[in-house]
Design a protein around this motif. Sequence first.
Motif, PDB file in Angstrom:
ATOM      1  N   TRP A   1       5.746 -31.113   0.829  1.00 47.97           N
ATOM      2  CA  TRP A   1       6.690 -30.845   1.913  1.00 47.97           C
ATOM      3  C   TRP A   1       6.559 -31.759   3.128  1.00 47.97           C
ATOM      4  N   PHE A   2       5.353 -32.262   3.414  1.00 43.85           N
ATOM      5  CA  PHE A   2       5.133 -32.983   4.661  1.00 43.85           C
ATOM      6  C   PHE A   2       5.863 -34.322   4.703  1.00 43.85           C
ATOM      7  N   LEU A   3       6.074 -34.913   3.545  1.00 43.05           N
ATOM      8  CA  LEU A   3       6.762 -36.205   3.498  1.00 43.05           C
ATOM      9  C   LEU A   3       8.173 -36.101   4.065  1.00 43.05           C
ATOM     10  N   HIS A   4       8.825 -34.948   3.878  1.00 36.67           N
ATOM     11  CA  HIS A   4      10.160 -34.735   4.453  1.00 36.67           C
ATOM     12  C   HIS A   4      10.097 -34.783   5.982  1.00 36.67           C
ATOM     13  N   ALA A   5       9.010 -34.227   6.546  1.00 31.20           N
ATOM     14  CA  ALA A   5       8.869 -34.190   8.003  1.00 31.20           C
ATOM     15  C   ALA A   5       8.708 -35.579   8.586  1.00 31.20           C
ATOM     16  N   VAL A   6       7.827 -36.382   8.002  1.00 35.71           N
ATOM     17  CA  VAL A   6       7.573 -37.705   8.575  1.00 35.71           C
ATOM     18  C   VAL A   6       8.743 -38.651   8.331  1.00 35.71           C
ATOM     19  N   THR A   7       9.471 -38.454   7.233  1.00 34.27           N
ATOM     20  CA  THR A   7      10.670 -39.255   6.994  1.00 34.27           C
ATOM     21  C   THR A   7      11.723 -38.948   8.050  1.00 34.27           C
TER      22      THR A   7
ATOM     23  N   VAL B   1      -2.628 -26.369  -8.507  1.00 33.48           N
ATOM     24  CA  VAL B   1      -1.671 -27.304  -7.901  1.00 33.48           C
ATOM     25  C   VAL B   1      -0.727 -26.553  -6.970  1.00 33.48           C
ATOM     26  N   PRO B   2      -0.118 -27.251  -6.019  1.00 34.28           N
ATOM     27  CA  PRO B   2       0.851 -26.598  -5.143  1.00 34.28           C
ATOM     28  C   PRO B   2       2.035 -26.055  -5.931  1.00 34.28           C
ATOM     29  N   GLY B   3       2.458 -24.859  -5.587  1.00 33.19           N
ATOM     30  CA  GLY B   3       3.618 -24.277  -6.251  1.00 33.19           C
ATOM     31  C   GLY B   3       4.852 -25.139  -6.109  1.00 33.19           C
ATOM     32  N   LEU B   4       4.979 -25.840  -4.956  1.00 31.52           N
ATOM     33  CA  LEU B   4       6.129 -26.718  -4.735  1.00 31.52           C
ATOM     34  C   LEU B   4       6.178 -27.843  -5.758  1.00 31.52           C
ATOM     35  N   MET B   5       5.009 -28.305  -6.195  1.00 32.59           N
ATOM     36  CA  MET B   5       4.946 -29.394  -7.160  1.00 32.59           C
ATOM     37  C   MET B   5       5.051 -28.882  -8.601  1.00 32.59           C
ATOM     38  N   ALA B   6       4.605 -27.659  -8.824  1.00 34.98           N
ATOM     39  CA  ALA B   6       4.538 -27.141 -10.193  1.00 34.98           C
ATOM     40  C   ALA B   6       5.810 -26.433 -10.641  1.00 34.98           C
TER      41      ALA B   6
ATOM     42  N   ALA C   1       9.613 -24.876   7.699  1.00 38.13           N
ATOM     43  CA  ALA C   1      10.493 -23.717   7.567  1.00 38.13           C
ATOM     44  C   ALA C   1      11.304 -23.782   6.278  1.00 38.13           C
ATOM     45  N   GLN C   2      11.592 -24.989   5.799  1.00 41.79           N
ATOM     46  CA  GLN C   2      12.393 -25.162   4.592  1.00 41.79           C
ATOM     47  C   GLN C   2      11.562 -25.001   3.314  1.00 41.79           C
ATOM     48  N   HIS C   3      10.254 -25.308   3.382  1.00 44.22           N
ATOM     49  CA  HIS C   3       9.484 -25.375   2.152  1.00 44.22           C
ATOM     50  C   HIS C   3       8.322 -24.405   2.044  1.00 44.22           C
ATOM     51  N   LEU C   4       7.808 -23.919   3.163  1.00 44.53           N
ATOM     52  CA  LEU C   4       6.666 -23.009   3.106  1.00 44.53           C
ATOM     53  C   LEU C   4       7.101 -21.560   3.117  1.00 44.53           C
ATOM     54  N   ILE C   5       6.183 -20.673   2.822  1.00 46.73           N
ATOM     55  CA  ILE C   5       6.467 -19.236   2.760  1.00 46.73           C
ATOM     56  C   ILE C   5       6.307 -18.654   4.164  1.00 46.73           C
ATOM     57  N   SER C   6       7.351 -17.993   4.661  1.00 51.48           N
ATOM     58  CA  SER C   6       7.258 -17.373   5.975  1.00 51.48           C
ATOM     59  C   SER C   6       6.459 -16.084   5.891  1.00 51.48           C
TER      60      SER C   6
END
Length: 292
Positions: free
Chosen positions: A103-109, A235-240, A286-291
């Motif tokens: 998820w962090f790559l979206h932020a820095v981009t 592994v991260p759920g976002l990747m799996a 907010a878009q990728h992590l669990i609130s």
Amino acid sequence: MLEIRDLASVRALASTGSFESAARALGITPGAMSQRIKQLEDRLGQIVVVRTNPVRLTSAGETLLGLAQQVELVMADTIHSLTNDEISSTVTVAVNHDSLASWFLHAVTDFAARSATTLDIRCADQAVTSSLLRSGSAVAAVSAESEPPQGCEVIFLGGFEYVAVCTPAFLQEWFGDAGRPRDGCPVLMFEYSDSLSRRIAEQMKPVGGTTRVHYLPDSNAILAAAIKGMGWAVVPGLMASKTIDSGDLVAIAPRSRLVVPLYLHYWRLGSATLNLLVACIRRSAAQHLISR
């Protein structure tokens, strides 16, 4: 008295790791660079740089590095507000490898598209990223710690889910009905400092048995190795998620899922550049992590 050039010299040494490279970055000779640091140390009455290869900052040097980054940010913001000109500045951010791979790559981009400031991303285990903030090496850090270092703000970003996965064939060969691996079952870990994988691996350790560990230095490589059946992995759920949906991998057991709370620590500077970075990180989280 400290001078701007003193801070610039410490910053260059920290970034390049040698007097020669730092001198080249500042457009001076290595001898002049060495003389600057010697004069700075004489004025302070203590050592700033340990002359190893690469060079290492002392605690005094790390304090100056933190100040150098603060001054650079404030100067860039001030000049931009007065003249609308963009001057060269760099923001150093510490983040764990799994967040950077997802998820962090979206932020820095997003930040890079909105700012002329360059980014220097430093990776470490999420349990120790805040130490880079304390040392002055970074101005912001994604961390699993809820308490920020002195002089810093903290924001809860959300929960980062991890899941233990393997191929269906691997599950049938190596895991029993209780979801525990059999003796000698291979597991994939992110280097020796992978505290999270070790925690889950310990929970799933075969009773009275041993675990065979393969160490890989990259989150994407671990996922690819798991798909090839080299071992099971955390592994991260976002990747799996895509590989689980396709059937290439399966979640080993419900108890193999773990949600790690992530926080953003950042210096209390009031910098417009740093505020923009924080906003981009919060938006991506907010878009990728669990609130909550």
